[in-house]
Write a protein that holds these residues in place. Structure first.
Motif, short mmCIF file in Angstrom:
data_model
loop_
_atom_site.label_atom_id
_atom_site.label_comp_id
_atom_site.label_asym_id
_atom_site.label_seq_id
_atom_site.Cartn_x
_atom_site.Cartn_y
_atom_site.Cartn_z
N GLY A 25 0.67 -1.14 -0.04
CA GLY A 25 -0.17 0.04 0.00
C GLY A 25 0.71 1.19 -0.11
O GLY A 25 0.24 2.36 0.16
N GLN A 26 2.16 1.10 0.10
CA GLN A 26 3.22 2.23 -0.24
C GLN A 26 3.81 2.40 -1.49
O GLN A 26 4.08 1.42 -2.22
CB GLN A 26 4.12 2.21 1.07
N SER A 27 3.92 3.81 -1.74
CA SER A 27 4.61 3.77 -3.05
C SER A 27 6.28 3.84 -2.74
O SER A 27 6.70 4.10 -1.98
CB SER A 27 4.37 4.99 -3.58
N LEU A 28 6.78 3.21 -4.11
CA LEU A 28 8.20 3.11 -4.05
C LEU A 28 8.70 4.16 -5.25
O LEU A 28 8.74 3.79 -6.44
CB LEU A 28 8.78 1.74 -4.18
N VAL A 29 9.16 5.06 -4.84
CA VAL A 29 9.42 6.19 -6.08
C VAL A 29 10.73 6.20 -6.33
O VAL A 29 11.83 5.94 -5.65
CB VAL A 29 9.16 7.80 -5.26
N ILE A 30 11.04 6.17 -7.91
CA ILE A 30 12.55 5.80 -8.24
C ILE A 30 12.86 7.31 -8.71
O ILE A 30 12.35 8.02 -9.30
CB ILE A 30 12.29 4.92 -9.43
N ASP A 31 14.26 7.30 -8.07
CA ASP A 31 15.25 8.75 -8.19
C ASP A 31 16.38 8.30 -9.01
O ASP A 31 17.16 7.90 -8.22
CB ASP A 31 15.26 9.50 -6.97
N ASN A 32 16.37 8.47 -10.20
CA ASN A 32 17.73 8.30 -11.12
C ASN A 32 18.72 9.29 -10.62
O ASN A 32 18.48 10.45 -11.03
CB ASN A 32 17.42 8.08 -12.47
N LYS A 33 19.85 8.79 -10.07
CA LYS A 33 20.90 9.63 -9.73
C LYS A 33 22.32 8.95 -10.60
O LYS A 33 23.13 8.52 -9.99
CB LYS A 33 21.18 9.98 -8.26
N PRO A 34 22.32 8.91 -11.91
CA PRO A 34 23.62 8.19 -12.60
C PRO A 34 24.65 9.26 -12.33
O PRO A 34 24.78 10.68 -12.23
CB PRO A 34 23.17 8.31 -13.99
N GLY A 35 25.98 8.61 -12.58
CA GLY A 35 27.27 9.50 -12.13
C GLY A 35 28.10 8.93 -11.15
O GLY A 35 27.44 8.20 -10.27
N ARG A 36 29.28 9.23 -11.21
CA ARG A 36 30.32 8.68 -10.34
C ARG A 36 29.90 8.83 -8.67
O ARG A 36 29.86 10.20 -8.19
CB ARG A 36 31.83 9.10 -10.65
N GLY A 37 29.22 8.21 -8.17
CA GLY A 37 29.23 8.53 -6.65
C GLY A 37 28.14 9.08 -5.94
O GLY A 37 27.78 9.41 -4.96
N ILE A 38 27.22 9.67 -7.10
CA ILE A 38 26.21 10.78 -6.74
C ILE A 38 25.22 9.72 -6.01
O ILE A 38 24.71 10.42 -4.79
CB ILE A 38 25.60 11.35 -8.00
N ALA A 39 24.79 8.66 -6.55
CA ALA A 39 23.48 7.92 -5.71
C ALA A 39 24.05 7.43 -4.43
O ALA A 39 23.23 7.78 -3.16
CB ALA A 39 22.89 6.96 -6.59
N ALA A 40 25.11 7.01 -4.45
CA ALA A 40 25.67 6.48 -3.03
C ALA A 40 25.85 7.46 -2.17
O ALA A 40 25.55 7.49 -0.66
CB ALA A 40 26.86 5.76 -3.23
N GLY A 41 26.17 8.65 -2.41
CA GLY A 41 26.60 9.96 -1.48
C GLY A 41 25.17 10.35 -0.93
O GLY A 41 24.95 10.54 0.08
N ALA A 42 24.30 10.26 -1.83
CA ALA A 42 22.81 10.97 -1.62
C ALA A 42 22.18 9.89 -0.55
O ALA A 42 21.69 10.18 0.45
CB ALA A 42 21.71 10.87 -2.63
N LEU A 43 22.44 8.62 -0.80
CA LEU A 43 21.95 7.64 0.28
C LEU A 43 22.64 7.63 1.57
O LEU A 43 22.04 7.49 2.63
CB LEU A 43 22.11 6.10 -0.58
N ASN A 44 23.99 7.61 1.43
CA ASN A 44 24.69 8.10 2.82
C ASN A 44 24.33 9.11 3.57
O ASN A 44 24.30 9.12 4.97
CB ASN A 44 26.26 8.07 2.44
N ASN A 45 23.75 10.24 2.98
CA ASN A 45 23.48 11.49 3.65
C ASN A 45 22.12 11.19 4.12
O ASN A 45 21.68 12.38 4.95
CB ASN A 45 23.77 12.58 2.69
N ALA A 46 21.41 10.52 3.75
CA ALA A 46 19.80 10.37 4.20
C ALA A 46 19.67 9.90 5.40
O ALA A 46 20.50 9.31 5.97
CB ALA A 46 19.19 9.46 3.08
N ARG A 47 18.59 10.13 6.15
CA ARG A 47 18.36 9.77 7.34
C ARG A 47 17.90 8.15 7.33
O ARG A 47 17.33 7.93 6.54
CB ARG A 47 17.03 10.72 7.82
N PRO A 48 18.29 7.42 8.41
CA PRO A 48 18.21 6.12 8.49
C PRO A 48 16.85 5.72 9.00
O PRO A 48 16.66 4.88 10.15
CB PRO A 48 19.38 5.61 9.25
N ASP A 49 15.67 6.50 8.68
CA ASP A 49 14.53 6.14 9.02
C ASP A 49 13.86 5.34 8.30
O ASP A 49 12.29 5.08 8.54
CB ASP A 49 13.60 7.62 9.07
N GLY A 50 14.15 4.62 7.28
CA GLY A 50 13.46 3.59 6.55
C GLY A 50 12.60 4.04 5.19
O GLY A 50 12.17 3.10 4.65
#
Length: 289
Positions: A25-50
């Motif tokens: 019942g919850q949406s899984l929104v896809i956010d494309n962030k291609p490029g060297r380390g961009i997506a991983a950096g954004a994930l690392n900086n996100a809050r670990p709230d699930g």
């Protein structure tokens, strides 16, 4: 995710996102962030709230080693490894008009003219398909010239135009096989694809090499165990759905589920392998001319 829109990985997670909403019942929104380390950096900086997930695999590990550890995060320890989802089938392809009907034909031709045959890959020098092909050439006692490309589409185009002799590519090359423009000689995978049971693997032919490309999901470091279990169990349910399995099969991917503990263990084992690859192929940024 660190993949551009329109690719197989993007399409896979969008399809799974549709089923995710049906199940939860919850949406899984896809956010494309291609490029060297961009997506991983954004994930690392996100809050670990699930609420924020990302695609994890080998990319951030290789980048970490290429940059000599100069990233604001550790590629394994600073993420929560939730579950591996899939791995792709990669194959060795030649033009349909090629005289080579088998891998042994390729080896024979390469031995007749050392260094004259060319093969293309989509992940660059030292990439995930270049490394096993180098291992294959050494095991077979042959020399071939590697030609790196930016993606499968570019390498496929060059192959169909006769600019190179063969390529290693994922399932995106299979429509060209179906159209009679390319020929698949062997899989660089641990087992045969059930849709093409007569096509052997290089391992079966005596060359124990394969393209290892697990693609999974993770989150920022410090996610709550109950959130990890929720996603782990939900994605496992998704992978058991006939509709999802059919989609993966149609796109020449295979279910490769690992739970959080197994996925974390795989990542821990893989990091020193990435370091060895970076060293062997001189991919270290400080050492590049």
């Amino acid at each position: 995710m660190n993949f551009p829109p329109g690719g197989v990985t993007d399409a896979t997670f969008r399809r799974m996102g549709e089923r995710f909403k049906v199940l939860t019942g919850q949406s899984l929104v896809i956010d494309n962030k291609p490029g060297r380390g961009i997506a991983a950096g954004a994930l690392n900086n996100a809050r670990p709230d699930g609420h924020t997930l990302g695609v994890l695999g080998r990319t951030q590990m290789s980048l970490y080693e290429q940059l000599n550890g100069r990233l604001p995060y550790h590629p394994v320890n600073d993420f929560t490894w939730i579950a591996n989802i899939t791995s792709s089938y990669f194959g060795l392809y030649v033009p349909a008009h090629s005289p080579w009907q088998s891998v042994q034909d390729v080896i024979k031709a390469a031995k007749a003219k050392p260094g004259s045959l060319t093969y293309g890959t989509a992940f660059g020098h030292g990439g995930l398909s270049h490394v096993p092909m180098e291992a294959f050439t050494r095991l077979a006692g042959i020399e071939m010239l590697h030609v790196p490309f930016k993606g499968d589409s570019e390498s496929i185009m060059m192959l169909t135009q006769g600019e190179i002799h063969m390529i290693v590519a994922g399932g995106s090359a299979m429509p060209f096989v179906d159209a009679g423009r390319l020929r698949l000689l062997a899989w660089l995978a641990p087992q045969r694809n059930p849709r093409l049971p007569d096509t052997p693997t290089l391992r079966e032919l005596g060359y124990p090499v394969e393209v290892a490309a697990p693609v999974g999901i993770g989150g920022p470091k410090g996610m709550k165990p109950e959130h990890v279990r929720f996603y782990e169990q939900t994605f496992q349910k998704l992978l058991n759905e006939p509709e999802v399995r059919a989609f993966l099969d149609e796109n020449y991917q295979r279910v490769d589920f690992m739970d959080s503990q197994a996925f974390q263990a795989w990542a821990t084992r893989q990091l020193p392998i990435e370091k060895e690859i970076v060293t062997r192929f001189n991919l270290n940024n400080d050492k590049k001319p």
